[in-house]
Design a protein around this motif. Structure first.
Motif, PDB file in Angstrom:
ATOM      1  N   ASN A 153      26.688  53.922  45.336  1.00 36.56           N
ATOM      2  CA  ASN A 153      25.224  53.996  45.296  1.00 36.56           C
ATOM      3  C   ASN A 153      24.779  55.441  45.137  1.00 36.56           C
ATOM      4  O   ASN A 153      23.875  55.755  44.342  1.00 36.56           O
ATOM      5  CB  ASN A 153      24.624  53.415  46.579  1.00 36.56           C
ATOM      6  N   GLY A 183      19.882  37.676  47.304  1.00 41.11           N
ATOM      7  CA  GLY A 183      20.342  39.023  47.602  1.00 41.11           C
ATOM      8  C   GLY A 183      21.192  39.666  46.538  1.00 41.11           C
ATOM      9  O   GLY A 183      21.509  40.844  46.628  1.00 41.11           O
ATOM     10  N   ASP A 186      23.147  41.914  56.947  1.00 45.72           N
ATOM     11  CA  ASP A 186      22.314  40.836  57.493  1.00 45.72           C
ATOM     12  C   ASP A 186      22.863  39.470  57.099  1.00 45.72           C
ATOM     13  O   ASP A 186      22.898  38.541  57.921  1.00 45.72           O
ATOM     14  CB  ASP A 186      20.876  40.985  57.008  1.00 45.72           C
ATOM     15  N   SER A 235      28.514  52.519  49.483  1.00 44.45           N
ATOM     16  CA  SER A 235      27.625  53.642  49.805  1.00 44.45           C
ATOM     17  C   SER A 235      27.892  54.826  48.884  1.00 44.45           C
ATOM     18  O   SER A 235      26.958  55.479  48.406  1.00 44.45           O
ATOM     19  CB  SER A 235      27.817  54.048  51.273  1.00 44.45           C
ATOM     20  N   ARG A 252      27.129  47.478  58.858  1.00 37.74           N
ATOM     21  CA  ARG A 252      25.983  48.245  59.351  1.00 37.74           C
ATOM     22  C   ARG A 252      26.435  49.586  59.940  1.00 37.74           C
ATOM     23  O   ARG A 252      25.841  50.637  59.653  1.00 37.74           O
ATOM     24  CB  ARG A 252      25.245  47.409  60.397  1.00 37.74           C
ATOM     25  N   ASP A 286      23.647  49.917  42.473  1.00 39.71           N
ATOM     26  CA  ASP A 286      22.418  49.886  43.260  1.00 39.71           C
ATOM     27  C   ASP A 286      22.475  48.625  44.120  1.00 39.71           C
ATOM     28  O   ASP A 286      21.963  47.573  43.749  1.00 39.71           O
ATOM     29  CB  ASP A 286      21.192  49.874  42.349  1.00 39.71           C
ATOM     30  N   VAL A 287      23.126  48.747  45.265  1.00 38.58           N
ATOM     31  CA  VAL A 287      23.382  47.606  46.144  1.00 38.58           C
ATOM     32  C   VAL A 287      22.720  47.857  47.490  1.00 38.58           C
ATOM     33  O   VAL A 287      22.833  48.961  48.046  1.00 38.58           O
ATOM     34  CB  VAL A 287      24.897  47.385  46.332  1.00 38.58           C
ATOM     35  N   ASP A 288      22.055  46.851  48.017  1.00 36.39           N
ATOM     36  CA  ASP A 288      21.430  46.933  49.333  1.00 36.39           C
ATOM     37  C   ASP A 288      22.497  46.611  50.388  1.00 36.39           C
ATOM     38  O   ASP A 288      22.781  45.442  50.658  1.00 36.39           O
ATOM     39  CB  ASP A 288      20.262  45.953  49.421  1.00 36.39           C
ATOM     40  N   VAL A 289      23.081  47.647  50.965  1.00 37.35           N
ATOM     41  CA  VAL A 289      24.162  47.448  51.934  1.00 37.35           C
ATOM     42  C   VAL A 289      23.640  46.777  53.199  1.00 37.35           C
ATOM     43  O   VAL A 289      24.345  45.955  53.811  1.00 37.35           O
ATOM     44  CB  VAL A 289      24.836  48.801  52.259  1.00 37.35           C
ATOM     45  N   GLN A 290      22.429  47.081  53.601  1.00 34.36           N
ATOM     46  CA  GLN A 290      21.867  46.442  54.789  1.00 34.36           C
ATOM     47  C   GLN A 290      21.677  44.943  54.571  1.00 34.36           C
ATOM     48  O   GLN A 290      21.864  44.148  55.498  1.00 34.36           O
ATOM     49  CB  GLN A 290      20.534  47.094  55.154  1.00 34.36           C
ATOM     50  N   ALA A 291      21.342  44.552  53.369  1.00 30.09           N
ATOM     51  CA  ALA A 291      21.201  43.118  53.069  1.00 30.09           C
ATOM     52  C   ALA A 291      22.543  42.413  53.203  1.00 30.09           C
ATOM     53  O   ALA A 291      22.610  41.256  53.648  1.00 30.09           O
ATOM     54  CB  ALA A 291      20.635  42.921  51.664  1.00 30.09           C
TER      55      ALA A 291
END
Length: 358
Positions: free
Chosen positions: A170, A321, A184, A167, A33, A176-181
């Protein structure tokens, strides 16, 4: 000797871990994060918007090679630009290229020279490193430097490097990766593996007990799982002194004698046999699976036809995810399992000697 009773005694675990290594590993989500926030403040999305001629990943000693392995597997063979993994910046690097580097050694002279050469030739460079030292000096005002915002001991920077490189990729529209996911889910994994949770509900403790006093055969059922296995083997060696075999399952099939031992050790032919009395019982087969889909299911079915008693580690059965989230979760689980095993066996503390990891 392994003191497995220590694993279910939270107070003894804390006393055996004066360096706070378990706590450091549990900060993986916070590292992801914080790193995502740092790359946003640095303007990575804007500065890395143009697709490069090539992506160069510089892997110095430490976790950088594991980060590169996972990221390369995520990019896959269909990546539209060449991806080069090297311990030095190639001579041909120029203004059309992107260089990604990670180190936990601020005095790495070779990396400092590589970063200096890359920025002098106009390449876009993203570096995760300490804010002081020769490496940081080489990057000063010329490369994007992401220093650690969550303090952890050396060796626990995998999550930071992984988040920074994701990052950048991306921004380059290569992933295309959700780093915040990822952050979490790593927080949730740290909670699942908390020292207060007993072994039968704590997946990291359970994994530590499964590989205790065995030679783990970490065989990946897909390319991403094999990359995670390499990181797991490094963690087991670093914190528990355990030597592991790492291979993709097709490659493991070519190791005929070892594979035959694995088949014998997982056949369950004699339910009453004591595995400690059998040489074949000294191996523990762990089949790792990260990707989902028909091809992954076929690979799992083929492997289990001959290794019916093997353990299967498949995070996608527990969480959603996507591939990157599952890979990061499994990487953290191996780190925590290695720490628990090291504490219980006395290699990091516990009932035996205390030898701090550095």
């Amino acid at each position: 000797m392994l003191d497995d009773s220590l694993l279910d005694d939270q107070h003894r675990l804390i006393d055996a871990d004066p360096g706070g290594l378990l706590r450091a590993a549990a900060r993986a989500g916070a590292q992801v994060r914080a790193t995502a926030e740092a790359t946003g403040e640095l303007g990575v999305a804007r500065l890395f918007a143009d697709r490069p001629r090539a992506v160069v990943m510089v892997t110095r000693p430490g976790v950088a090679s594991a980060v590169a392995g996972l990221v390369t597997a995520l990019l896959g063979p269909r990546c539209p630009v060449p991806v080069v993994v090297s311990d030095d910046v190639p001579a041909w690097v120029g203004a059309l290229d992107v260089v990604l580097a990670h180190t936990e050694d601020p005095g790495d002279v070779l990396l400092a020279e590589s970063v200096d050469r890359a920025v002098r030739r106009g390449a876009r460079v993203l570096l995760t490193a300490e804010s002081e030292g020769p490496v940081a000096a080489a990057a000063a005002q010329r490369a994007l430097l992401v220093p650690p915002r969550v303090p952890v001991p050396q060796g626990f920077g995998f999550a930071r490097g992984f988040a920074a490189w994701l990052s950048a990729l991306n921004a380059l529209r290569l992933l295309d990766v959700d780093v915040q996911a990822i952050a979490d889910e790593l927080d949730r994994e740290a909670e699942r593996c908390h020292p207060a949770h007993e072994s039968f509900v704590n997946p990291a403790k359970a994994l530590a007990l499964r590989v205790a006093e065995r030679t783990p055969l970490l065989w990946g059922l897909d390319d991403l799982a094999t990359a995670v296995a390499a990181h797991g083997a490094n963690a087991l060696a670093a914190y528990a002194g355990v030597v592991s075999d790492v291979a993709g399952y097709p490659q493991a099939l070519t190791r005929s004698v070892l594979h035959r031992r694995a088949v014998s050790g997982t056949s369950g032919a004699d339910l009453f046999a004591d595995p400690d009395d059998e040489q074949d019982g000294l191996v523990r087969v762990l089949l790792l699976a990260v990707r989902q889909g028909p091809q992954a299911e076929f690979a799992r079915r083929v492997a289990l036809e001959t290794l019916s008693g093997a353990d299967v580690l498949e995070p996608a059965e527990e969480v959603g995810g996507g591939d990157a989230v599952c890979a990061a979760l499994l990487a953290l689980r191996f780190e925590l399992a290695a720490l628990y095993l090291g504490l219980a066996a006395g290699t990091l503390g516990g009932p035996g000697r205390y030898a701090p990891a550095v």
